[in-house]
Write a protein that holds these residues in place. Structure first.
Motif, mmCIF file in Angstrom:
data_model
loop_
_atom_site.group_PDB
_atom_site.id
_atom_site.type_symbol
_atom_site.label_atom_id
_atom_site.label_comp_id
_atom_site.label_asym_id
_atom_site.label_seq_id
_atom_site.Cartn_x
_atom_site.Cartn_y
_atom_site.Cartn_z
ATOM 1 N N TYR A 1 2.275 4.785 -14.942
ATOM 2 C CA TYR A 1 1.544 3.815 -15.746
ATOM 3 C C TYR A 1 1.233 4.407 -17.116
ATOM 4 O O TYR A 1 1.311 5.625 -17.305
ATOM 5 N N ARG B 1 6.753 -4.411 -23.302
ATOM 6 C CA ARG B 1 7.279 -5.406 -22.357
ATOM 7 C C ARG B 1 8.631 -5.007 -21.755
ATOM 8 O O ARG B 1 8.805 -5.093 -20.525
ATOM 9 N N LEU C 1 8.047 -2.632 -18.998
ATOM 10 C CA LEU C 1 7.353 -3.207 -17.832
ATOM 11 C C LEU C 1 8.277 -4.110 -17.015
ATOM 12 O O LEU C 1 8.124 -4.242 -15.800
ATOM 13 N N THR C 2 9.231 -4.750 -17.696
ATOM 14 C CA THR C 2 10.135 -5.657 -16.972
ATOM 15 C C THR C 2 11.370 -4.926 -16.445
ATOM 16 O O THR C 2 12.226 -5.527 -15.796
ATOM 17 N N GLU D 1 13.721 -3.504 -18.242
ATOM 18 C CA GLU D 1 14.898 -3.503 -19.137
ATOM 19 C C GLU D 1 15.104 -2.125 -19.741
ATOM 20 O O GLU D 1 16.217 -1.717 -20.024
ATOM 21 N N SER E 1 10.779 3.801 -14.769
ATOM 22 C CA SER E 1 10.290 2.513 -15.258
ATOM 23 C C SER E 1 8.758 2.559 -15.275
ATOM 24 O O SER E 1 8.162 3.392 -14.592
ATOM 25 N N ALA F 1 2.813 -0.260 -14.732
ATOM 26 C CA ALA F 1 1.725 -1.052 -15.317
ATOM 27 C C ALA F 1 1.290 -0.458 -16.651
ATOM 28 O O ALA F 1 1.471 0.742 -16.894
ATOM 29 N N TYR G 1 -1.459 -5.147 -17.402
ATOM 30 C CA TYR G 1 -0.140 -5.791 -17.375
ATOM 31 C C TYR G 1 0.727 -5.134 -16.296
ATOM 32 O O TYR G 1 0.867 -3.906 -16.284
ATOM 33 N N SER G 2 1.280 -5.961 -15.420
ATOM 34 C CA SER G 2 2.242 -5.447 -14.433
ATOM 35 C C SER G 2 3.029 -6.617 -13.865
ATOM 36 O O SER G 2 2.474 -7.710 -13.685
ATOM 37 N N THR G 3 4.310 -6.392 -13.630
ATOM 38 C CA THR G 3 5.110 -7.469 -13.007
ATOM 39 C C THR G 3 4.811 -7.568 -11.518
ATOM 40 O O THR G 3 5.116 -8.553 -10.878
ATOM 41 N N ASN G 4 4.207 -6.518 -10.948
ATOM 42 C CA ASN G 4 3.846 -6.552 -9.519
ATOM 43 C C ASN G 4 2.442 -7.149 -9.397
ATOM 44 O O ASN G 4 1.450 -6.502 -9.727
ATOM 45 N N VAL G 5 2.385 -8.396 -8.918
ATOM 46 C CA VAL G 5 1.087 -9.080 -8.882
ATOM 47 C C VAL G 5 0.351 -8.854 -7.566
ATOM 48 O O VAL G 5 -0.783 -9.283 -7.417
#
Lengths: 316, 490
Positions: free
Chosen positions: B51, B148, B151-152, B154, B165, B168, B186-190
């Motif tokens: 993170y 971003r 976090l995604t 890419e 990667s 968060a 912010y995190s793609t894992n909710v």
């Protein structure tokens, strides 16, 4: 000493959802006899047999096995092969037969030994340890038959035993029935195969639409059908007047040799010899004289289509 | 009796003399073992998460969060290490292992050394905190737009261990005029919120300490004040001694609810076995042959007893395994964790198990007879499923009641449903540890037994009709649709 009949049903009646399946049926199966229980589909034969065995309770009347109600003790003396047959497919042939033998009161050891012997006798010795599902249909049917008679019952009831059997197994079953009868056992079987019933049975009980329409010896049943005589003559002359006094006369064309054919449905009490003598005395040139023996099939069709209960002389 | 015995014996052997039976028998303890191991397996499978923290306030809050997360993780790791050491090592080795861990407050080496002392080298990942190890990376960008792609997934961040990667990003800002900082996570894992929670706790602790310090308290006083905890004694006036209510006192209640659920599962499974076997028998056209030899009640009772014997075989084997496991666990845990050991001791309630056995017998006979009766009306399993659906809903209700009433098992609603005889076995077994009045136990039992007799009588009648094809699934539908009866024929 009077021997009580193997089965005595008196006034049996059963209604399902308002439909009278069996109506006031009475008959006896004398000990030591082979009795055919005949009737078209839906006549009430299976329901009557189920009531006779105490599987279902009659609305009226009673059934006695060996002179007593169908208790488990009485049923131990009965071997039954139902119309809808099946055995435990995951058990071996020997296990199935031994199970039914034990249910009929035999000890475990006797049941096993008897099962093995019976399988040998029926040519299934090598398949004794095979599961029923691994056997052919014919072999499985043999297992079912053995299971029904393994305890050497005094009374054997077979509901449509020939249905679904191939000709070889039909002949085998016929042999078994005769063998059991020869051993002094009483047999009652329902069937549609009239030829077998005629060959095997001493007596028949005929039912239709829930009612008994005939109960007596096979000869007595045959007597209700007019005997036929087929006569072939070499001239086209009308001989109906000569034959009319013996019965109902009809012309039935020509045979392959060109002879003119006549058929006489003989009146009761007329012997074909009377017809032959009349023809000879009248100088009729016969090319053919053929008394046709009536068959149970004809009696069955006639009795069933008549629908009204008929009783032969001296019958019940 | 002979016929009942032979029918029961055949039924019993048809299950027990198969490989499938022994496989399913073994599979339950196996699945329980796997089920018990799942949390540990999930824990050990947690990935290392990276993170970044962007502190827009410039007041060192990022460092506070990082220190808090590391401290919390370390405390959890130490607790796990201590538990493992209790189970696997003597007191001296335990002390050496913990000392080795404490000697390296910042790195991984201390844990590795402690594990080596305990003979558990190579299992470091099992001691990570729930949610996995959390490692802070230097932020590759300072804005969310810049971060971003990381976090995604890419783009990845280069680290000495390779590219990684970013799981968060935590932004800490302070809005104009606001007294407290704002955390934006912010995190793609909710679903995995361990890091977000840790960040919130870290800042809460930090701002409280700052506030207290601003009021003139020194750090030692703050720590002392934070650790203040009132003492509480939880007592049960019904007990003769003054021992506190603990986990062990809960054991009978928990066990009773578990027993009720097991009872439900067992009865439902066993009744289903009966149903399947009967439909197979009907399909195989064996019933009439049997009924010409045995009476319908003997057949019904024989089948019920045969399958009951199957279930008792299952219970006996599982009970034996369970008793051995509990005995070993109880002895083993006595020296390690007396609270768990006493929980296990309290959980083994012979009276409760005997009652469960009784309720099982009655419940099984009741539902088994109903299932057999309905099964006799069906030609296929599909027919059976249609007829069974309402019954299954009725069967489900006590389970739902149990789940919702677990904390108030003596409520009036539960007391009332105890009197519904087809639910009595499940509800009463759950209520027994709360010691309901004797008249209630006797009354519900009497109603249940009378119902059992009526059910057996009714089931035998339906079974006789159904087994011989004089009644079928359509007959039942006609009863409910009140249509004019259709004539059944021979």
């Amino acid at each position: 000493m009077m021997t009580s009949p193997a089965l005595d049903v008196e006034g049996l009646a059963k209604t399902f959802s308002g439909f009278p399946a069996v109506r006031n049926v009475s008959f006896s199966v004398p000990a030591g006899s082979i009795t055919g229980f005949l009737g078209p589909n839906g006549a009430g034969k299976t329901t009557t047999l189920r009531m006779a065995l105490g599987i279902i309770r009659p609305d009226a009347g009673q059934a006695l096995l060996f002179g007593q109600p169908p208790t488990v003790r009485a049923l131990d003396r009965v071997g039954f092969l139902p119309e809808e047959r099946g055995v435990y497919r995951k058990m071996t042939a020997e296990q199935v037969i031994a199970l039914f033998a034990r249910l009929k009161g035999m000890t475990a050891g006797d049941a096993r030994n008897r099962a093995r012997e019976a399988l040998e006798r029926f040519g299934l010795g090598a398949s004794a340890g095979k599961k029923v599902k691994e056997l052919s249909k014919g072999m499985a049917q043999k297992v079912q038959i053995i299971a029904a008679i393994i305890h050497e019952p005094d009374f054997i009831i077979l509901d449509e035993p020939f249905s679904g059997l191939d000709p070889v197994n039909q002949a085998m079953l016929e042999e078994v029935i005769l063998e059991q009868a020869a051993a002094g056992r009483t047999i009652l079987f329902s069937t549609h195969v009239m030829a077998q019933a005629e060959r095997i049975c001493d007596r028949i009980v005929l039912m239709t639409r829930g009612q008994k329409v005939f109960d007596g010896k096979v000869d007595e049943a045959l007597a209700v059908v007019p005997r036929l005589v087929t006569i072939g003559v070499d001239s086209p002359d009308d001989i109906s007047a000569l034959l009319a006094r013996f019965g109902e006369v009809s012309q039935s064309g020509n045979d392959p040799d060109g002879a003119f054919l006549w058929q006489v449905a003989l009146n009761a009490g007329i012997d074909p010899q009377h017809v032959l003598r009349a023809c000879v005395e009248a100088g009729v040139r016969l090319t053919r004289f053929e008394p046709v023996r009536p068959h149970l099939h004809d009696a069955f069709v006639r009795l069933v289509s008549a629908g009204d209960p008929l009783q032969p002389a001296g019958g019940q | 009796m002979r016929a009942i015995y032979l029918i029961a014996r055949r039924e019993y052997l048809s299950y027990v003399a198969t490989w499938g039976f022994w496989l399913s028998l073994a599979s339950v303890p196996l699945f329980m073992l796997v089920g018990a191991a799942i949390p540990a397996l999930v824990q050990s499978a947690q990935p290392v998460r990276h993170y970044v923290i962007i502190d827009e306030t410039g007041t060192g809050l990022d460092g506070a969060i990082q220190r808090f997360i590391e401290r919390e993780g370390r405390e959890q790791t130490r607790a796990a290490l201590e538990a493992a050491a209790l189970v696997s090592a003597d007191a001296q080795t335990r002390e050496r292992a913990l000392a080795a861990f404490d000697a390296d407050p910042l790195g991984q080496e201390g844990l590795d050394e402690a594990l080596a002392i305990l003979g558990m080298s190579g299992n470091a990942e099992m001691f990570d905190a729930p949610g996995g190890r959390l490692i802070r990376l230097d932020a590759p960008a300072r804005t969310i737009d810049g971060l971003r792609p990381y976090l995604t997934g890419e783009r990845r961040v280069a680290t000495p261990e390779g590219s990684r990667s970013v799981f968060a990003a935590i932004f800490i800002s302070r809005e104009a005029g606001a007294e407290l900082p704002l955390i934006t996570y912010y995190s793609t894992n909710v679903t995995e919120q361990a890091l977000a929670g840790a960040a919130r706790r870290a800042l809460r602790e930090h701002v409280r300490e700052e506030a207290l310090a601003a009021r003139g308290l020194d750090p030692a006083e703050i720590r002392a004040l934070s650790s203040l905890e009132p003492e509480m004694r939880n007592l049960n006036p019904a007990t003769v001694d003054d021992s506190e209510v603990g986990a062990a006192d809960w054991a009978p209640f928990i066990v009773a609810v578990i027993l009720a659920i097991m009872l439900w599962t067992a009865i439902f499974s066993v009744a289903n076995m009966l149903l399947t076997s009967l439909i197979e028998e009907k399909g195989g056209k064996i019933i009439e042959l049997l009924l010409s030899t045995v009476r319908v009640r003997d057949l019904l009772v024989g089948k019920l007893l045969g399958v009951a014997a199957v279930s008792f075989t299952l219970f006996a084997v599982w009970g034996l395994i369970g008793t051995i496991v509990l005995m070993i666990a109880g002895t083993f845990l006595q020296g390690i964790d007396p609270e768990i050991a006493s929980f296990i001791a309290e959980a083994v309630q012979p009276g409760l198990f005997l009652a469960a056995l009784g309720y099982f017998v009655v419940g099984y006979l009741m539902y088994g007879a109903i299932f057999l009766a309905l099964g006799s009306l069906c030609e296929t399993l599909h027919d059976a499923q249609t007829l069974m659906s309402p019954l299954i809903l009725v069967l489900m209700l006590p389970l739902m009641i149990l789940v919702f009433a677990m904390r108030s098992i003596d409520s009036l609603a539960v007391q009332i449903v105890s009197w519904v005889p087809i639910w009595t076995p499940f509800i009463m077994i759950a209520r027994l540890p709360s010691e309901p009045p004797l008249w209630e136990i006797a009354g519900t039992t009497a109603v249940m037994l009378v119902t059992l007799i009526l059910v057996l009588w009714g089931a035998a009648s339906v079974f006789q009709q159904g087994a011989l094809g004089h009644a079928n699934a359509d007959s039942v539908k006609r009863v409910f649709s009140r249509r004019k009866p259709v004539q059944d024929q021979e």
